[in-house]
Design an enzyme around this catalytic site. Structure first.
Site, PDB file in Angstrom:
ATOM      1  N   HIS A  49     133.901  33.061 -55.998  1.00  0.00           N
ATOM      2  CA  HIS A  49     131.744  32.652 -56.249  1.00  0.00           C
ATOM      3  C   HIS A  49     131.379  32.257 -55.880  1.00  0.00           C
ATOM      4  CE1 HIS A  49     136.013  31.790 -58.979  1.00  0.00           C
ATOM      5  NE2 HIS A  49     135.348  31.561 -60.471  1.00  0.00           N
ATOM      6  N   GLY A 138     138.419  21.706 -59.151  1.00  0.00           N
ATOM      7  CA  GLY A 138     138.602  23.449 -60.085  1.00  0.00           C
ATOM      8  C   GLY A 138     138.181  23.202 -61.928  1.00  0.00           C
ATOM      9  N   ASN A 206     121.138  25.289 -62.869  1.00  0.00           N
ATOM     10  CA  ASN A 206     121.134  26.773 -63.406  1.00  0.00           C
ATOM     11  C   ASN A 206     120.840  27.631 -64.449  1.00  0.00           C
ATOM     12  OD1 ASN A 206     123.252  27.075 -63.531  1.00  0.00           O
ATOM     13  ND2 ASN A 206     124.153  27.833 -61.088  1.00  0.00           N
ATOM     14  N   HIS A 280     128.194  34.107 -60.849  1.00  0.00           N
ATOM     15  CA  HIS A 280     129.036  33.842 -60.557  1.00  0.00           C
ATOM     16  C   HIS A 280     131.080  33.674 -60.101  1.00  0.00           C
ATOM     17  CE1 HIS A 280     131.476  30.780 -62.182  1.00  0.00           C
ATOM     18  NE2 HIS A 280     132.400  31.326 -62.812  1.00  0.00           N
ATOM     19  N   ARG A 373     157.080  -3.850 -72.277  1.00  0.00           N
ATOM     20  CA  ARG A 373     155.721  -3.784 -72.674  1.00  0.00           C
ATOM     21  C   ARG A 373     155.399  -5.434 -72.164  1.00  0.00           C
ATOM     22  NH1 ARG A 373     151.756  -4.924 -77.498  1.00  0.00           N
ATOM     23  NH2 ARG A 373     153.460  -5.603 -79.038  1.00  0.00           N
ATOM     24  N   GLU A 427     140.138   6.890 -72.854  1.00  0.00           N
ATOM     25  CA  GLU A 427     141.903   7.393 -72.185  1.00  0.00           C
ATOM     26  C   GLU A 427     141.211   8.159 -70.489  1.00  0.00           C
ATOM     27  OE1 GLU A 427     141.006   7.807 -74.959  1.00  0.00           O
ATOM     28  OE2 GLU A 427     142.062   6.320 -75.875  1.00  0.00           O
ATOM     29  N   HIS A 477     154.422   1.438 -76.096  1.00  0.00           N
ATOM     30  CA  HIS A 477     153.608   1.852 -77.738  1.00  0.00           C
ATOM     31  C   HIS A 477     155.315   3.398 -77.683  1.00  0.00           C
ATOM     32  CE1 HIS A 477     151.952  -1.339 -77.811  1.00  0.00           C
ATOM     33  NE2 HIS A 477     151.819  -1.571 -79.575  1.00  0.00           N
ATOM     34  N   HIS A 489     150.490   8.036 -84.326  1.00  0.00           N
ATOM     35  CA  HIS A 489     150.395   7.300 -82.823  1.00  0.00           C
ATOM     36  C   HIS A 489     152.295   6.965 -82.479  1.00  0.00           C
ATOM     37  CE1 HIS A 489     147.284   5.735 -84.010  1.00  0.00           C
ATOM     38  NE2 HIS A 489     146.981   4.752 -83.790  1.00  0.00           N
TER      39      HIS A 489
HETATM   40  C1  TPP Z   1     138.601  22.725 -67.459  1.00  0.00           C
HETATM   41  C2  TPP Z   1     137.768  23.899 -67.512  1.00  0.00           C
HETATM   42  N1  TPP Z   1     137.491  25.071 -68.226  1.00  0.00           N
HETATM   43  C3  TPP Z   1     136.844  26.405 -67.835  1.00  0.00           C
HETATM   44  C4  TPP Z   1     137.385  26.518 -66.540  1.00  0.00           C
HETATM   45  C5  TPP Z   1     136.695  28.287 -66.188  1.00  0.00           C
HETATM   46  N2  TPP Z   1     135.641  27.857 -65.192  1.00  0.00           N
HETATM   47  C6  TPP Z   1     135.401  28.240 -64.407  1.00  0.00           C
HETATM   48  S1  TPP Z   1     133.203  28.391 -63.568  1.00  0.00           S
HETATM   49  C7  TPP Z   1     133.445  27.695 -65.272  1.00  0.00           C
HETATM   50  C8  TPP Z   1     131.439  28.098 -66.520  1.00  0.00           C
HETATM   51  C9  TPP Z   1     130.409  28.421 -65.179  1.00  0.00           C
HETATM   52  O1  TPP Z   1     129.410  27.364 -65.163  1.00  0.00           O
HETATM   53  P1  TPP Z   1     129.286  26.925 -64.454  1.00  0.00           P
HETATM   54  O2  TPP Z   1     129.929  25.134 -64.620  1.00  0.00           O
HETATM   55  O3  TPP Z   1     127.103  26.196 -65.097  1.00  0.00           O
HETATM   56  O4  TPP Z   1     128.828  27.795 -62.980  1.00  0.00           O
HETATM   57  P2  TPP Z   1     128.128  28.188 -62.321  1.00  0.00           P
HETATM   58  O5  TPP Z   1     128.402  29.439 -62.638  1.00  0.00           O
HETATM   59  O6  TPP Z   1     126.623  27.728 -62.425  1.00  0.00           O
HETATM   60  O7  TPP Z   1     128.432  28.078 -60.545  1.00  0.00           O
HETATM   61  C10 TPP Z   1     134.366  28.074 -65.981  1.00  0.00           C
HETATM   62  C11 TPP Z   1     134.439  27.889 -68.143  1.00  0.00           C
HETATM   63  C12 TPP Z   1     137.118  25.322 -65.373  1.00  0.00           C
HETATM   64  N3  TPP Z   1     137.009  26.024 -64.217  1.00  0.00           N
HETATM   65  N4  TPP Z   1     137.448  24.026 -65.582  1.00  0.00           N
HETATM   66 MG    MG Z   2     125.325  26.728 -64.176  1.00  0.00          MG
END
Ligand code: TPP
Ligand code: MG
Length: 677
Positions: A49, A138, A206, A280, A373, A427, A477, A489
């Site tokens: 990326h 990540g 961005n 990206h 508990r 949570e 629980h 629950h």
């Molecule tokens: C919980 C989660 N869902 C989906 C992804 C897959 N994913 C990686 S980056 C991204 C979105 C990219 O957009 P942004 O967060 O704005 O990052 P940019 O491209 O601007 O660097 C997604 C959906 C992930 N890493 N984590």
């Molecule tokens: Mg972005």
């Protein structure tokens, strides 16, 4: 993809040209080194990326070269600022920064190995790969939300040890995706409520995510949203070092956590692709990569940083060495030094052993018939006062989870001496905050909710497992045994699902003594999260040896042996151990000798030697009993075993009725044993 993409790209390229038309500065040169390394890493790996590192290079460079307190010579310095790359897909940004500032273990060769098997520079930042990677990121939303825990840990430890020992900040880079994820709402609300003013988030605003412009899915006013949580906010041009600097100074002065929305261009420098989702998550490609470097004025060969650019970067890595030395002097002279070091090492104090032994004696003498508990409350009452590192809380279920100990006091925005946190009905935010507290070091965090709502914090538990950190989840629980609240629950698949998750210790004690033992296991377990799975309903004390040995630590043990040659073994956990014992008595009355084994932890039993396992499991037919689905029980029961438990969702009724209704009874166990003989 958004129809506005082409227009958006044109606007971005115009903005990019305007930035590049400004006179070249050393700061931009330094940032370009980050960009060049990110481009090279991704090109070499043919995957990764580049867009985010290229877009946020200016912000990161100002932060790391002028403000952040760190010493590249010692990533373990306890009073360093914490930096969290929440948008973990931009991992090359972090690797480039670690390399440029001179950390050991992130050489050019490491960068060349980006995304290859065994590389420290993994696809997404992984904590276990390098000591300066504060956490694994990540899964979007986790980093920014774990930061609440880091910042909270700093405040708690500063309250205990004073500013001379603990006085640092938490910096986060987060992306659009981080902002869209629900958990960021929960955790940032907690940070705002608690007034964690030394937390600063740089939002990489961005306006691009994977599917296109963020306008296709996002109209939130992020600044207003954060202002609503009680944060200070600023909007800046993320490519203007002066604005970046002034925003950071604003954050340094702020009495609230600060969000700095940085308007940036994803893939900054790429002549064609900048400002588009194309940058990206894919390499720029050889032509665009070369053209980007040309446009940025970067002439060095791949993976090469010219000396006149590397030198100031290395200077930045050593910028806080003086502050580090001054801290080391204060630390050496402090009368709290031993306590501070012990807290950071995560060791339990000698008083702990005494307190745990006294608790065992009390339980052995009183043999209380209580819910686990409540037994957990007894354990906390015993150990929390002597383990100052323990901090805890609940997601608005304190009276149900039994997690509060009076002497803890409550942590609030105004009073940082408290050790208890009211997380609210959050949570997931609680889970990430616990992880941050554990990752920071110096604290042993626990947090409570209903076992069913582990689903609401599962991503945090999974990350804790992946990072092998010491977050303790108190999950009460635990089955249909909660009764009238009904199937919404009542967990049924949760034990199986967490037993399937690597590095997680699932503990389901069957009486007060086992509960004390499970707390003892949890507090000594440093390399992974522990789930304490506890009942709402009372159960009798098991008729077992109440000596000093922690029997639960072996994962399973024979509670009641067969009187005579063993015809069958009944294995059970938690509240079902009592049922198994009742069945054993009924069978004994008919002259059938069976053993009952309690198995508070599959994982720990799994680690025992085969001889011991055979002792517990026996060679006779086996019957397993647990008020949950049987998935996974075949590991203990073998192909010929019989499982008695749940086969679907529960129901709403008094719990005794439910055990009858679902056939989890002593009579059913007796019948199952007889069918095997
Ligand atoms: C919980 C989660 N869902 C989906 C992804 C897959 N994913 C990686 S980056 C991204 C979105 C990219 O957009 P942004 O967060 O704005 O990052 P940019 O491209 O601007 O660097 C997604 C959906 C992930 N890493 N984590
Ligand atoms: Mg972005």
């Amino acid at each position: 993809m958004a129809s506005s993409d082409t227009a958006g790209n044109e606007i971005a390229l115009e903005r990019q040209n305007a930035v590049l038309a400004r006179p070249m500065t050393e700061m931009r040169q330094l940032a370009n080194a980050v960009r060049a390394l990110a481009i090279d890493g991704v090109e070499a790996a043919k995957s990764g990326h580049p867009g985010m590192p290229m877009g946020m290079a200016d912000v990161a460079t100002v932060l790391w070269t002028k403000f952040m307190k760190f010493d590249a010579a010692d990533p373990h310095w306890p009073d360093r600022d914490r930096f969290i790359l929440s948008a973990g897909h931009g991992s090359m940004l972090l690797y480039a920064l670690l390399h440029l500032t001179g950390y050991e273990g992130m050489s050019i060769d490491d960068l060349r190995q980006f995304r290859q098997l065994g590389a420290r520079a993994a696809g997404h930042p992984e904590r276990i790969e390098h000591p300066a990677i504060e956490m694994t990121t990540g899964p979007l939303g986790q980093g920014i939300s774990t930061a609440t825990g880091f910042a909270l840990a700093e405040r708690m430890l500063a309250a205990r040890f004073g500013k001379g020992m603990v006085d640092h900040r938490t910096w986060v880079i987060a992306s659009d995706g981080d902002m869209m994820e629900g958990v960021s709402h929960e955790a940032c609300a907690i940070a705002g409520h608690l007034g964690l003013n030394k937390l600063t988030v740089f939002y990489d605003d961005n306006e691009i995510s994977i599917d296109g412009g963020t306008d296709i899915s996002m109209t939130d006013d992020v600044l207003k949203r954060f202002a609503g949580y009680g944060w200070a906010t600023r909007r800046i041009d993320g490519h203007d070092p002066e604005q970046i600097e002034s925003a950071i100074r604003f954050a340094l002065r702020s009495r609230k956590p600060t969000l700095i929305a940085c308007r940036t261009i994803i893939g900054f420098g790429a002549p064609k692709k900048a400002g588009t989702p194309a940058t990206h998550g894919s390499p720029l490609g050889a032509d665009e990569a070369a053209a980007a470097k040309a446009l940025l004025g970067w002439t060095a060969p791949p993976f090469t940083v010219p000396d006149d650019i590397l030198a100031p970067w290395r200077g930045a890595g050593a910028r806080s060495a003086g502050a580090h030395r001054a801290w080391a002097k204060r630390h050496a002279a402090s009368n709290q030094r031993a306590a501070f070091d012990a807290a950071l090492a995560g060791d339990l104090p000698p008083d702990y052993t005494t307190a745990m032994a006294a608790l065992r004696e009390k339980i052995a003498a009183e043999k209380p018939n209580i819910a686990t508990r409540q037994a957990s409350q007894m354990a906390l009452d015993a150990v929390v006062p002597v383990v100052p590192e323990m901090v805890g809380g609940s997601a608005d279920l304190t009276p149900s989870n039994n997690t509060f100990v009076k002497s803890m006091g409550v942590f609030t925005a105004k009073d940082h001496s408290g050790r208890y946190i009211h997380f609210g009905v959050r949570e997931h935010g609680m889970g990430t905050t616990l992880n941050g507290l554990a990752l920071h070091g110096g604290l042993i965090p626990y947090g409570g909710t209903f076992f069913i709502f582990s689903d609401y914090c599962r991503p945090a538990i999974r990350l804790a497992a992946l990072m092998r950190i010491r977050s303790i989840f108190v999950l009460t629980h635990d089955s249909i045994g909660l009764g009238e609240d009904g199937p919404t629950h009542q967990p049924v698949e949760h034990l199986a699902s967490f037993r399937a998750m690597p590095n997680v210790l699932v503990l389901r004690p069957g009486d007060a003594m086992e509960t004390a033992e499970c707390w003892d296991i949890a507090l000594k377990h440093k390399d992974g999260p522990v789930l304490l799975v506890l009942s709402r309903q009372a159960m009798p004390t098991l008729p077992r040896d109440h000596g000093a040995e922690n029997l639960s630590a072996r994962g399973g043990y024979v509670v009641a042996p067969a009187e005579g040659p063993r015809r069958a073994t009944i294995l059970a956990t938690g509240s079902e151990v009592a049922l198994a014992l009742k069945a054993r008595e009924m069978l004994a009355a008919e002259g059938i000798a069976v053993a009952v084994a309690s198995v508070p932890s599959f994982e720990l039993l799994d680690r025992q030697d085969p001889g011991y396992r055979t002792e517990v499991l026996g060679e006779a037919p086996r019957v397993g009993v647990e008020a949950a689905v049987g998935f996974g029980w075949e590991r203990l029961l073998g192909a010929d075993g019989t499982f008695i438990g749940m086969h679907g969702f529960g129901a709403s009724a008094p719990y005794q009725k439910l055990f009858q209704h679902f056939g989890i009874t002593a009579e059913a166990i007796v019948a199952a044993v007889k069918a095997k003989l």
